[in-house]
Design a protein around this motif. Structure first.
Motif, PDB file in Angstrom:
ATOM      1  N   LYS A 146       0.813  -1.211   0.000  1.00 36.96           N
ATOM      2  CA  LYS A 146       0.000   0.000   0.000  1.00 36.96           C
ATOM      3  C   LYS A 146       0.850   1.266   0.000  1.00 36.96           C
ATOM      4  O   LYS A 146       0.423   2.291  -0.511  1.00 36.96           O
ATOM      5  N   ARG A 147       2.020   1.206   0.586  1.00 33.75           N
ATOM      6  CA  ARG A 147       2.876   2.387   0.696  1.00 33.75           C
ATOM      7  C   ARG A 147       4.007   2.311  -0.327  1.00 33.75           C
ATOM      8  O   ARG A 147       4.450   1.242  -0.719  1.00 33.75           O
ATOM      9  N   ASN A 148       4.487   3.475  -0.700  1.00 35.86           N
ATOM     10  CA  ASN A 148       5.610   3.560  -1.633  1.00 35.86           C
ATOM     11  C   ASN A 148       6.886   3.816  -0.832  1.00 35.86           C
ATOM     12  O   ASN A 148       7.035   4.866  -0.218  1.00 35.86           O
ATOM     13  N   TYR A 149       7.798   2.863  -0.844  1.00 34.96           N
ATOM     14  CA  TYR A 149       9.046   2.963  -0.101  1.00 34.96           C
ATOM     15  C   TYR A 149      10.217   3.380  -0.984  1.00 34.96           C
ATOM     16  O   TYR A 149      11.354   3.393  -0.541  1.00 34.96           O
ATOM     17  N   GLY A 150       9.948   3.719  -2.233  1.00 34.19           N
ATOM     18  CA  GLY A 150      11.011   4.017  -3.191  1.00 34.19           C
ATOM     19  C   GLY A 150      11.941   5.124  -2.755  1.00 34.19           C
ATOM     20  O   GLY A 150      13.168   4.960  -2.767  1.00 34.19           O
ATOM     21  N   ASN A 151      11.401   6.267  -2.353  1.00 31.29           N
ATOM     22  CA  ASN A 151      12.246   7.394  -1.955  1.00 31.29           C
ATOM     23  C   ASN A 151      13.039   7.088  -0.689  1.00 31.29           C
ATOM     24  O   ASN A 151      14.219   7.449  -0.577  1.00 31.29           O
ATOM     25  N   VAL A 152      12.412   6.410   0.248  1.00 29.87           N
ATOM     26  CA  VAL A 152      13.101   6.047   1.494  1.00 29.87           C
ATOM     27  C   VAL A 152      14.256   5.099   1.194  1.00 29.87           C
ATOM     28  O   VAL A 152      15.354   5.247   1.727  1.00 29.87           O
TER      29      VAL A 152
END
Length: 97
Positions: free
Chosen positions: A65-71
């Motif tokens: 559900k969440r986008n972890y790409g930037n992190v």
């Protein structure tokens, strides 16, 4: 059998005789799980940021559900910077003193 029997050897060190930026990571991770935290840090200073990064990668596969790409990109950059600084410190500064 010990866990050390299953560790991969570094191709760079094996064939070229030069340690890579990640040399010591496997042994450091084993040391963390054995509770030898200080030894793990001295073996591979980026061990803790690497473990946090790998944990975040695992969470990103579970939590769709969440986008972890930037992190993950920021964590990879921080981890890479620590690895490069530790490499040059270990090979150039410590060898001079």
């Amino acid at each position: 059998m010990k866990i050390e029997d299953f560790m991969l050897s570094c191709p760079s060190k094996k064939f070229l005789g030069i340690e890579c930026f990640g040399c010591g990571a496997q042994r450091a991770i084993v040391m963390v799980f054995e509770g030898r935290f200080s030894d793990a840090f001295h073996m591979f200073p980026a061990v803790y940021t690497l473990l946090i990064f790998l944990f975040t990668v695992a969470i990103s596969f579970i939590d769709k559900k969440r986008n972890y790409g930037n992190v993950l990109i920021i964590m990879a950059i921080i981890n890479s910077i620590i690895m490069v600084i530790a490499y040059f410190y270990k090979h150039f500064y410590l060898n001079l003193h």
